[in-house]
Design an enzyme around this catalytic site. Structure first.
Site, PDB file in Angstrom:
ATOM      1  N   GLU A  47       0.838  -1.315  -0.187  1.00  0.00           N
ATOM      2  CA  GLU A  47       0.016   0.193  -0.059  1.00  0.00           C
ATOM      3  C   GLU A  47       0.869   1.305   0.003  1.00  0.00           C
ATOM      4  O   GLU A  47       0.313   2.275  -0.652  1.00  0.00           O
ATOM      5  CB  GLU A  47      -0.724   0.076   1.096  1.00  0.00           C
ATOM      6  CG  GLU A  47      -2.194  -1.042   0.922  1.00  0.00           C
ATOM      7  CD  GLU A  47      -1.566  -2.138   1.676  1.00  0.00           C
ATOM      8  OE1 GLU A  47      -0.430  -2.569   1.921  1.00  0.00           O
ATOM      9  OE2 GLU A  47      -2.674  -2.975   1.683  1.00  0.00           O
ATOM     10  N   PHE A 109     -12.119  -7.500  13.640  1.00  0.00           N
ATOM     11  CA  PHE A 109     -10.926  -7.677  12.751  1.00  0.00           C
ATOM     12  C   PHE A 109     -10.526  -6.758  11.894  1.00  0.00           C
ATOM     13  O   PHE A 109     -11.438  -6.164  11.295  1.00  0.00           O
ATOM     14  CB  PHE A 109     -10.962  -9.131  12.192  1.00  0.00           C
ATOM     15  CG  PHE A 109     -10.177  -9.724  11.191  1.00  0.00           C
ATOM     16  CD1 PHE A 109      -8.981 -10.024  11.808  1.00  0.00           C
ATOM     17  CD2 PHE A 109     -10.388  -9.714   9.828  1.00  0.00           C
ATOM     18  CE1 PHE A 109      -8.030 -10.371  10.850  1.00  0.00           C
ATOM     19  CE2 PHE A 109      -9.299 -10.091   9.039  1.00  0.00           C
ATOM     20  CZ  PHE A 109      -8.102 -10.378   9.607  1.00  0.00           C
ATOM     21  N   GLN A 110      -9.212  -6.447  11.908  1.00  0.00           N
ATOM     22  CA  GLN A 110      -8.651  -5.266  11.044  1.00  0.00           C
ATOM     23  C   GLN A 110      -9.290  -3.901  11.331  1.00  0.00           C
ATOM     24  O   GLN A 110      -9.466  -3.183  10.197  1.00  0.00           O
ATOM     25  CB  GLN A 110      -8.802  -5.750   9.657  1.00  0.00           C
ATOM     26  CG  GLN A 110      -7.815  -6.993   9.163  1.00  0.00           C
ATOM     27  CD  GLN A 110      -7.608  -7.267   7.561  1.00  0.00           C
ATOM     28  OE1 GLN A 110      -8.336  -6.903   7.064  1.00  0.00           O
ATOM     29  NE2 GLN A 110      -6.504  -7.849   7.468  1.00  0.00           N
ATOM     30  N   LYS A 159     -17.616  -0.763   5.314  1.00  0.00           N
ATOM     31  CA  LYS A 159     -18.060  -1.543   4.611  1.00  0.00           C
ATOM     32  C   LYS A 159     -19.758  -1.330   4.126  1.00  0.00           C
ATOM     33  O   LYS A 159     -20.077  -1.683   3.090  1.00  0.00           O
ATOM     34  CB  LYS A 159     -17.888  -2.947   4.785  1.00  0.00           C
ATOM     35  CG  LYS A 159     -17.662  -3.951   3.756  1.00  0.00           C
ATOM     36  CD  LYS A 159     -17.071  -5.424   4.272  1.00  0.00           C
ATOM     37  CE  LYS A 159     -17.298  -6.261   3.275  1.00  0.00           C
ATOM     38  NZ  LYS A 159     -16.407  -7.553   3.757  1.00  0.00           N
ATOM     39  N   MET A 460      24.433   8.822   2.880  1.00  0.00           N
ATOM     40  CA  MET A 460      24.103  10.077   3.640  1.00  0.00           C
ATOM     41  C   MET A 460      24.486   9.995   5.083  1.00  0.00           C
ATOM     42  O   MET A 460      25.027  10.726   5.586  1.00  0.00           O
ATOM     43  CB  MET A 460      22.911  10.524   3.269  1.00  0.00           C
ATOM     44  CG  MET A 460      22.637  11.830   3.705  1.00  0.00           C
ATOM     45  SD  MET A 460      23.722  13.159   3.157  1.00  0.00           S
ATOM     46  CE  MET A 460      22.854  13.635   1.609  1.00  0.00           C
TER      47      MET A 460
HETATM   48  C1  LIG Z   1      12.445   5.724   5.293  1.00  0.00           C
HETATM   49  C2  LIG Z   1      13.737   6.352   5.889  1.00  0.00           C
HETATM   50  N1  LIG Z   1      14.434   5.647   6.822  1.00  0.00           N
HETATM   51  C3  LIG Z   1      15.640   6.325   7.008  1.00  0.00           C
HETATM   52  C4  LIG Z   1      15.968   7.456   6.498  1.00  0.00           C
HETATM   53  C5  LIG Z   1      17.522   7.997   6.913  1.00  0.00           C
HETATM   54  N2  LIG Z   1      18.280   7.892   5.561  1.00  0.00           N
HETATM   55  C6  LIG Z   1      18.357   9.207   4.959  1.00  0.00           C
HETATM   56  S1  LIG Z   1      19.639   8.834   3.653  1.00  0.00           S
HETATM   57  C7  LIG Z   1      19.797   7.257   4.203  1.00  0.00           C
HETATM   58  C8  LIG Z   1      20.612   6.649   3.434  1.00  0.00           C
HETATM   59  C9  LIG Z   1      20.278   6.142   1.929  1.00  0.00           C
HETATM   60  O1  LIG Z   1      21.082   5.073   1.252  1.00  0.00           O
HETATM   61  P1  LIG Z   1      21.223   5.041  -0.277  1.00  0.00           P
HETATM   62  O2  LIG Z   1      19.704   4.767  -0.749  1.00  0.00           O
HETATM   63  O3  LIG Z   1      21.972   3.901  -0.517  1.00  0.00           O
HETATM   64  O4  LIG Z   1      21.566   6.340  -0.602  1.00  0.00           O
HETATM   65  P2  LIG Z   1      23.098   6.923  -0.695  1.00  0.00           P
HETATM   66  O5  LIG Z   1      23.045   8.075   0.377  1.00  0.00           O
HETATM   67  O6  LIG Z   1      24.159   5.918  -0.227  1.00  0.00           O
HETATM   68  O7  LIG Z   1      23.159   7.559  -2.179  1.00  0.00           O
HETATM   69  C10 LIG Z   1      18.872   6.838   5.069  1.00  0.00           C
HETATM   70  C11 LIG Z   1      19.217   5.566   6.041  1.00  0.00           C
HETATM   71  C12 LIG Z   1      15.267   7.999   5.418  1.00  0.00           C
HETATM   72  N3  LIG Z   1      15.341   9.057   5.054  1.00  0.00           N
HETATM   73  N4  LIG Z   1      13.840   7.362   5.061  1.00  0.00           N
END
Ligand SMILES: Cc1ncc(C[n+]2csc(CCOP(=O)(O)OP(=O)(O)O)c2C)c(N)n1
Ligand SMILES: [Mg+2]
Lengths: 548, 81
Positions: A47, A109-110, A159, A460
């Site tokens: 979803e 339920f749900q 529903k 990052m």
């Molecule tokens: C749903 C979610 N969980 C955690 C984060 C924190 N976060 C921001 S950037 C990042 C790393 C992303 O890794 P990747 O997709 O490999 O991108 P890169 O920075 O390596 O280019 C994380 C964990 C987020 N922004 N969104």
């Protein structure tokens, strides 16, 4: 007509041709009404992805985005996408099935109190309590989502109400409150514009929301005012504009940030002084007077006071601004800054250099192609090194920064714009967050392109650990990633892996030329960082460009 | 600083939940709350306290679809919406 049939008919009436969703017990009557209906339903495999596909659909076209989910876990799976739409002011209509009216409050339920959950993440939300209210509520919901400052609206439909016999009642928007431009404020703004020696236009996502790119460009072309953009504004300032300084903020370009820090007038056009934009707020544009244009009065003076505020639709307010020609010496200074701080692509190593790769992609892909980003370093490199001619062509999860956004958003875009080139630029971390959507690509034969920039890291976060947490790389190393090309192949998607700079040009060409879906897996150095970076708490002129 | 607000909202309990959530989330604590139904509306009198300027709350409340009017009592300052 049943409530479920009314919903589908109403959507069709509002020009909704496609919806995204996932069925379940409490929404079965609606899925039954979809069977053979003129509204086409795309089954996603989660979803959350249905929500992001609907967001991609609306952000890339301006048409309403619609997603469906069943009660309980179906609805809670939508939460992240709805919150994302809230942060980025996206007109999303979320329809959730609910347990029958008589069972509400019995821990059936749900059963989940979806209305309760929705309060913090929607512009508005409804639980339909009486069948005779359904028609009105749905029409009002669409109106609320798409008018004023747009945003997500959720309608929770029990529903029994989906099954009840209902009749269509036309609903007319009550005298809608339309903020009128305050002419005193316009006079103040125009005085400031005439006095300014070093003005800068600070362009935000409001230009996209108001579909006001033409009005923006008219103002810029007449004034030659240097322009900086937020992440969400990218594409609003046309790439051939002489004084386009690109993105500002934490990972903004040096010319953009230095211009804002020095300017004596900041014309904020549909932006909201987000903390990722301003850095240390008290030191942000501290020499500047501020003119703030926004449709949402609550944004004006929220983070920074304005000397003049025009609270209205940008279509109405932008043309009221005077357009004095910007001082020549300021423009000359801007030009020299743009040259001095131009991006460099002459990377010494033999490995793939992501900024070069993305710049190459930008030059090679069709000019009306759409990029859907994920979140991380790769997202910032897209913002820095790619050019867009419309904000509808650069979709990035801005306010929420939601990993997993890119792939399902690209699916929604491809459904809305079947003839356009659509690509998601993702990271090795982000792509796994909605990887199940490869099945949706396969099911619908969508020619979505996928570029995975693989640094075997949550890059990052790793960069912040390196800079601010003494290189303690806690849970950010992904050296055990799956083989992404093999993974895509399971879903019938072709592709290739590259590891060397010398392979980039041909690989980008092959990706752009590919007819169906395609994955390019580009391995880069795990040590690469995004520069410049404004450290937390620092002013925007304190940009760092290397690890000390 | 303490402020007294009069808010007119749709007569639905979710409307009350919605604006109370905004009061909390935007950094205002609730000192007093009175709620009265007249015709098809709720009339709410409340006193809130915060270090933050009150416009940060009133403008957010005024945006809510269920909120018809927000009035800041001490300043007799009205925002029709
Ligand atoms: C749903 C979610 N969980 C955690 C984060 C924190 N976060 C921001 S950037 C990042 C790393 C992303 O890794 P990747 O997709 O490999 O991108 P890169 O920075 O390596 O280019 C994380 C964990 C987020 N922004 N969104
Ligand atoms: Mg990564």
């Amino acid at each position: 007509m049943t409530g479920a049939e009314l919903l589908i008919e109403l959507l069709a009436k509002h020009g909704v041709k496609d919806v995204f969703g996932y069925p379940g017990g409490a929404i079965m009557p609606i899925y039954d009404a979809l069977y053979g209906a003129p509204v086409k339903h795309y089954l996603t495999r989660h979803e959350q992805a249905a929500g992001f596909s609907a967001i991609g659909y609306t952000r890339s076209t301006g048409k309403l985005g619609v997603c469906f989910a069943t009660s309980g876990p179906g609805a809670t799976n939508l939460v992240t996408a709805i919150a994302d739409a809230m942060m980025d002011s996206i007109p999303l209509l979320a329809i959730t099935g609910q347990v029958p009216t008589a069972a509400i409050g019995s821990d059936a339920f749900q059963e989940v109190d979806v209305l309760g959950i929705s309060l913090a993440i929607t512009k508005h939300s409804y639980l339909v309590e009486r069948a005779e209210d359904l028609a009105e509520i749905l029409q009002e919901a669409i109106h609320v989502a798409t008018s004023g400052r747009p945003g997500p609206v959720l309608v929770d439909i029990p529903k029994d109400i989906q099954l009840a016999q209902v009749s269509f009642k036309p609903w007319l928007a009550a005298d809608d409150y339309q903020p009128e431009v305050n002419l005193n404020e316009v006079a103040k703004a125009n005085e400031l514009l005439k006095e300014a020696k070093m003005p800068v236009a600070y362009v935000g996502g409001g230009v996209h929301a108001a579909d006001a790119q033409k009005k923006l460009m008219a103002f810029l072309n007449e004034t030659s005012m240097p322009a900086v953009s937020t992440l969400k504004a990218l594409g609003s300032v046309l790439p051939d504009y002489e004084y386009d300084l690109g993105m500002l903020g934490m990972h903004g370009g040096q010319a953009a940030n230095l211009a804002v820090q020095k300017c004596d007038l900041l014309v904020c056009i549909g932006a909201r002084f987000d903390d990722r934009v301003t850095g240390n707020l008290s030191k942000f544009a501290s020499n500047a007077k501020i003119i703030h244009l926004d449709i949402d009065a609550a944004e004006v003076g929220k983070r920074k006071p304005a000397e003049a505020s025009l609270i209205a639709d940008l279509h109405d307010s932008l043309p009221l601004l005077a357009h004095p020609q910007t001082d020549g010496s300021w423009l000359t200074h801007m030009k020299s800054m743009m040259v001095k701080h131009a991006w460099r692509y002459d990377y010494p190593g033999e490995k793939v250099f992501a900024p070069y790769l993305l710049n190459k992609l930008s030059q090679t892909m069709p000019s009306n192609g759409v990029v859907c980003c994920d979140v991380g370093q790769h997202q910032m490199w897209v913002a820095q090194h790619m050019k867009f001619n419309s904000p509808r062509n650069h979709l990035s999860s801005g306010g929420a920064g939601t990993m997993g956004f890119g792939l399902p958003a690209a699916i929604g875009v491809q459904v809305a714009r079947p003839d356009d080139f659509v690509i998601t630029v993702s990271g090795d971390g982000s792509i796994m967050m909605n990887i199940q959507e490869l099945a949706t690509i396969r099911r619908n034969n969508l020619p979505v392109k996928i570029l995975v920039i693989d640094n075997q890291r949550l890059g990052m976060v790793r960069q912040w650990q390196q800079m601010f947490f003494e290189e303690r790389y806690s849970e950010t190393i992904l050296s055990d990633n799956p083989d992404f090309v093999a993974l895509a192949a399971v879903f019938g998607i072709k592709g290739q892996t590259i590891t060397k700079a010398s392979e980039v040009d041909d690989a980008i060409q092959a990706l752009v030329d590919s007819k169906g879906p395609y994955i390019l897996h580009a391995c880069i150095d795990e040590q690469e960082n995004v520069w410049p970076l404004v450290p937390p708490g620092a002013a925007n002129d304190q940009m760092v460009t290397e690890v000390k | 600083m303490k402020h007294q607000l009069k808010v007119e909202v749709k007569n639905q309990s979710v409307a009350v939940e919605r604006f109370l959530r905004v009061v909390r989330h935007r950094g205002f604590s609730l000192l007093q709350l009175q709620l009265e139904v007249v015709d098809d509306k709720y009339f709410v009198n409340m006193t809130v306290d915060s270090d933050r300027p009150i416009h940060l709350l009133t403008l957010q409340l005024a945006k809510l679809i269920d909120v018809h009017q927000v009035e800041l009592a001490e300043q007799h300052h009205q925002q029709a919406i």
